[in-house]
Each structure stands twice: as C-alpha cells, then as structure tokens.
Design a protein around this motif. Structure first.
Motif: not given
Length: 300
Positions: A189-212
């Motif tokens: 089986x493949x195994x790994x330890x993953x490190x992640x950082x990100x940002x998510x949320x609305x740019x324009x409320x109820x109109x535009x949102x992002x996930x990075x």
C-alpha cells in the motif's frame, strides 16, 4: 454498473443523531486488451453507521464502515476484438473495515481545531478457479492508524487553515490482479504524510468564492505500471516520490433567482499545478531519480 442503497437517519435529541446506510453494486465489465480479452463480474456490499454529537462549540463524530467485494474474472483470447478461447478463470474477494472518529472544537479568537483518527484494515483473496489444483492466495495488509489534525482561523470573509494528515492507499483489485494470470501479493500500500495550507471563502458575498491550497508530501511505496514482453500491464512499487502542488478554484454566480426563466448561471475555473518526481526509483541497473512521475499531468 448498477448501484443501490438505503439510508436511515434518527435524531435522538437536539444533540445526538445517527445515520446508518447499506448499499450494493453490480458491474458487468468487458475489456479487450492488447493480448487477451477480459470479462469480469463484480458484486459489492457495504454498510456504514455514524453517530454525531453537536453542541454550541463542539462537534464529535464516530462510526464504522464495512465493505465486501466479490469478483469473477475470465480471461480469453482476443481474436480481433472478439472473445475467443478461455485461458483462465479466477475469483477474487476484497474486504475493508474502517473505524473512525473526528472532533471539531470552536476555540477563542475565531480559531477552530479539527482532529481525527481512523483504523483501516484491508484484505484481498485470490484463487484460479479454472485450475482444480489451485490454492487460495491472500494479501493481508498491516492495519493502519491514520491521524489528521488541522487549525482554521476565521477571518471575515475568508478562512485560512493549516493541516497535517497521514495518507494510506491500498492497491486496487486491478493492480493486484492485472489480468496477467498473476496475483501480486507482494504489492504494498502507498503511504504518506501530507502538509497543507489554504484559504477559502467569499470574495463577494453570495456571488464569488474561492478555494486555494498548497501541499507537499513524500509518498512511500509508489505504485507504477509497467509492461511485460508480451504487451501486458502489471504494477509494482517503485520506491519513493516527492510531490508538491497548488490548487485554485474560483466560482462566480452572477445570476441566482428563484422565479425567473433563467434561475441560475454559474462560472467556475480551476487550476492545478503538480510537481511530482521520483525520489528512489530503480529498474534493473538504471536509476530514474528526479524523473517526473508517470501518469501525472503537471498542469491541469
């Protein structure tokens, strides 16, 4: 392929609830390949139950899932795309048990702690049913404990997070038995330890949102495909790979109505960049350290 399932949810009180489901699947699969013609029937069964406790600042989830698969495969000669004489027939079974628990805690200053742990156990069994003298083989992987922890900070209107998790991925049925009359019990089986950082949320409320997100991990026992002298594919562990990547998705909803002819119009764009390189990959006397990981597109 046909899927069917049944789910039941019960709320014991304002804080406790349970969701339980059972499901099954059936697949009729035909695959004319370079050197043979495979015909396979797959049947799957599974059940899952999850308990959840929720208060103002704490959410706890725990449960168990069981999956069972039965595979009957016949390999025939390939006569210009037409199924020919039977070469061999085999039966495989798979079993997976997953026990898991997760907590989410609201902390002061807009922080959120999310932590979880799961127990994973896999089993594969194989027998060549066309051979009366064949014995049953098995690949029983070492059970694994998989932890995950993340911190999230709420910043109006977006959230940022940091996460560390262990990954565990057992080979698939098609990898341990690639249609070449060999059950590859040595495949790990493949195994790994993953490190992640990100940002998510609305740019324009109820109109535009992002996930990075940005992540990196070193994968152990990387599974890669190879081809034998007869043109058939098989799989092997190729040591380690080093992978890091960035993902970005943006969604824009310029129209969102309930009583118009055009009720919703949504535009989405996503970009993924992956830098995946072999870290320890030797085939015979040749070393391929630093080469790109096969089958992984660097930009999507």
């Amino acid at each position: 392929t046909v899927y069917a399932g049944l789910a039941h949810e019960i709320n014991f009180n304002s804080r406790w609830k349970n969701t339980t489901g059972i499901y099954g699947s059936y697949t009729d699969f035909n695959n004319p390949t370079i050197r043979n013609y495979e015909n396979k029937y797959e049947k799957g069964l599974g059940a899952r139950t999850v308990f959840q406790y929720k208060s103002a600042i704490f959410t706890g989830t725990f449960g168990i899932e069981w999956q069972e698969g039965f595979f009957n495969s016949g390999v025939f000669g390939n006569n210009a795309g037409i199924r020919d004489t039977l070469q061999f027939r085999s039966a495989l079974e798979s079993r997976q048990i997953n026990v898991f628990a997760q907590t989410e805690v609201e902390l002061p200053a807009g922080f959120v702690l999310n932590a979880g742990m799961s127990y994973n156990k896999f089993y594969y069994g194989y027998k060549k049913t066309s051979d009366v003298n064949a014995f049953k083989e098995s690949s029983n992987f070492t059970p694994q404990y998989i932890p995950r922890i993340s911190f999230q900070k709420k910043l109006n209107p977006v959230n940022i997070y940091l996460a560390v998790s262990k990954g565990y991925s057992a080979p698939t049925i098609d990898e341990v038995h690639a249609g070449n009359d060999v059950f590859n019990a040595a495949l790990k089986a493949e195994t790994a330890i993953n490190y992640e950082a990100g940002i998510k949320g609305d740019i324009i409320k109820n109109k535009m949102w992002l996930d990075a997100a940005y992540y990196f991990f070193n994968l152990q026992h990387t599974i890669v495909s190879r081809r034998d002298s007869g043109g058939g594919d098989f799989y092997t562990n190729a040591g380690k790979t080093k992978q890091r990547g960035a993902e970005l998705s943006v969604h824009y909803l310029p129209v969102n109505n309930t009583d118009c002819l055009i009720r919703q119009f949504k535009i989405s764009i996503g970009f993924t960049n992956i830098r995946a390189r072999f870290k320890n990959y030797q085939q015979g006397s040749n070393r391929y350290d630093g080469n790109q990981l096969t089958g992984t597109a660097p930009n999507v």
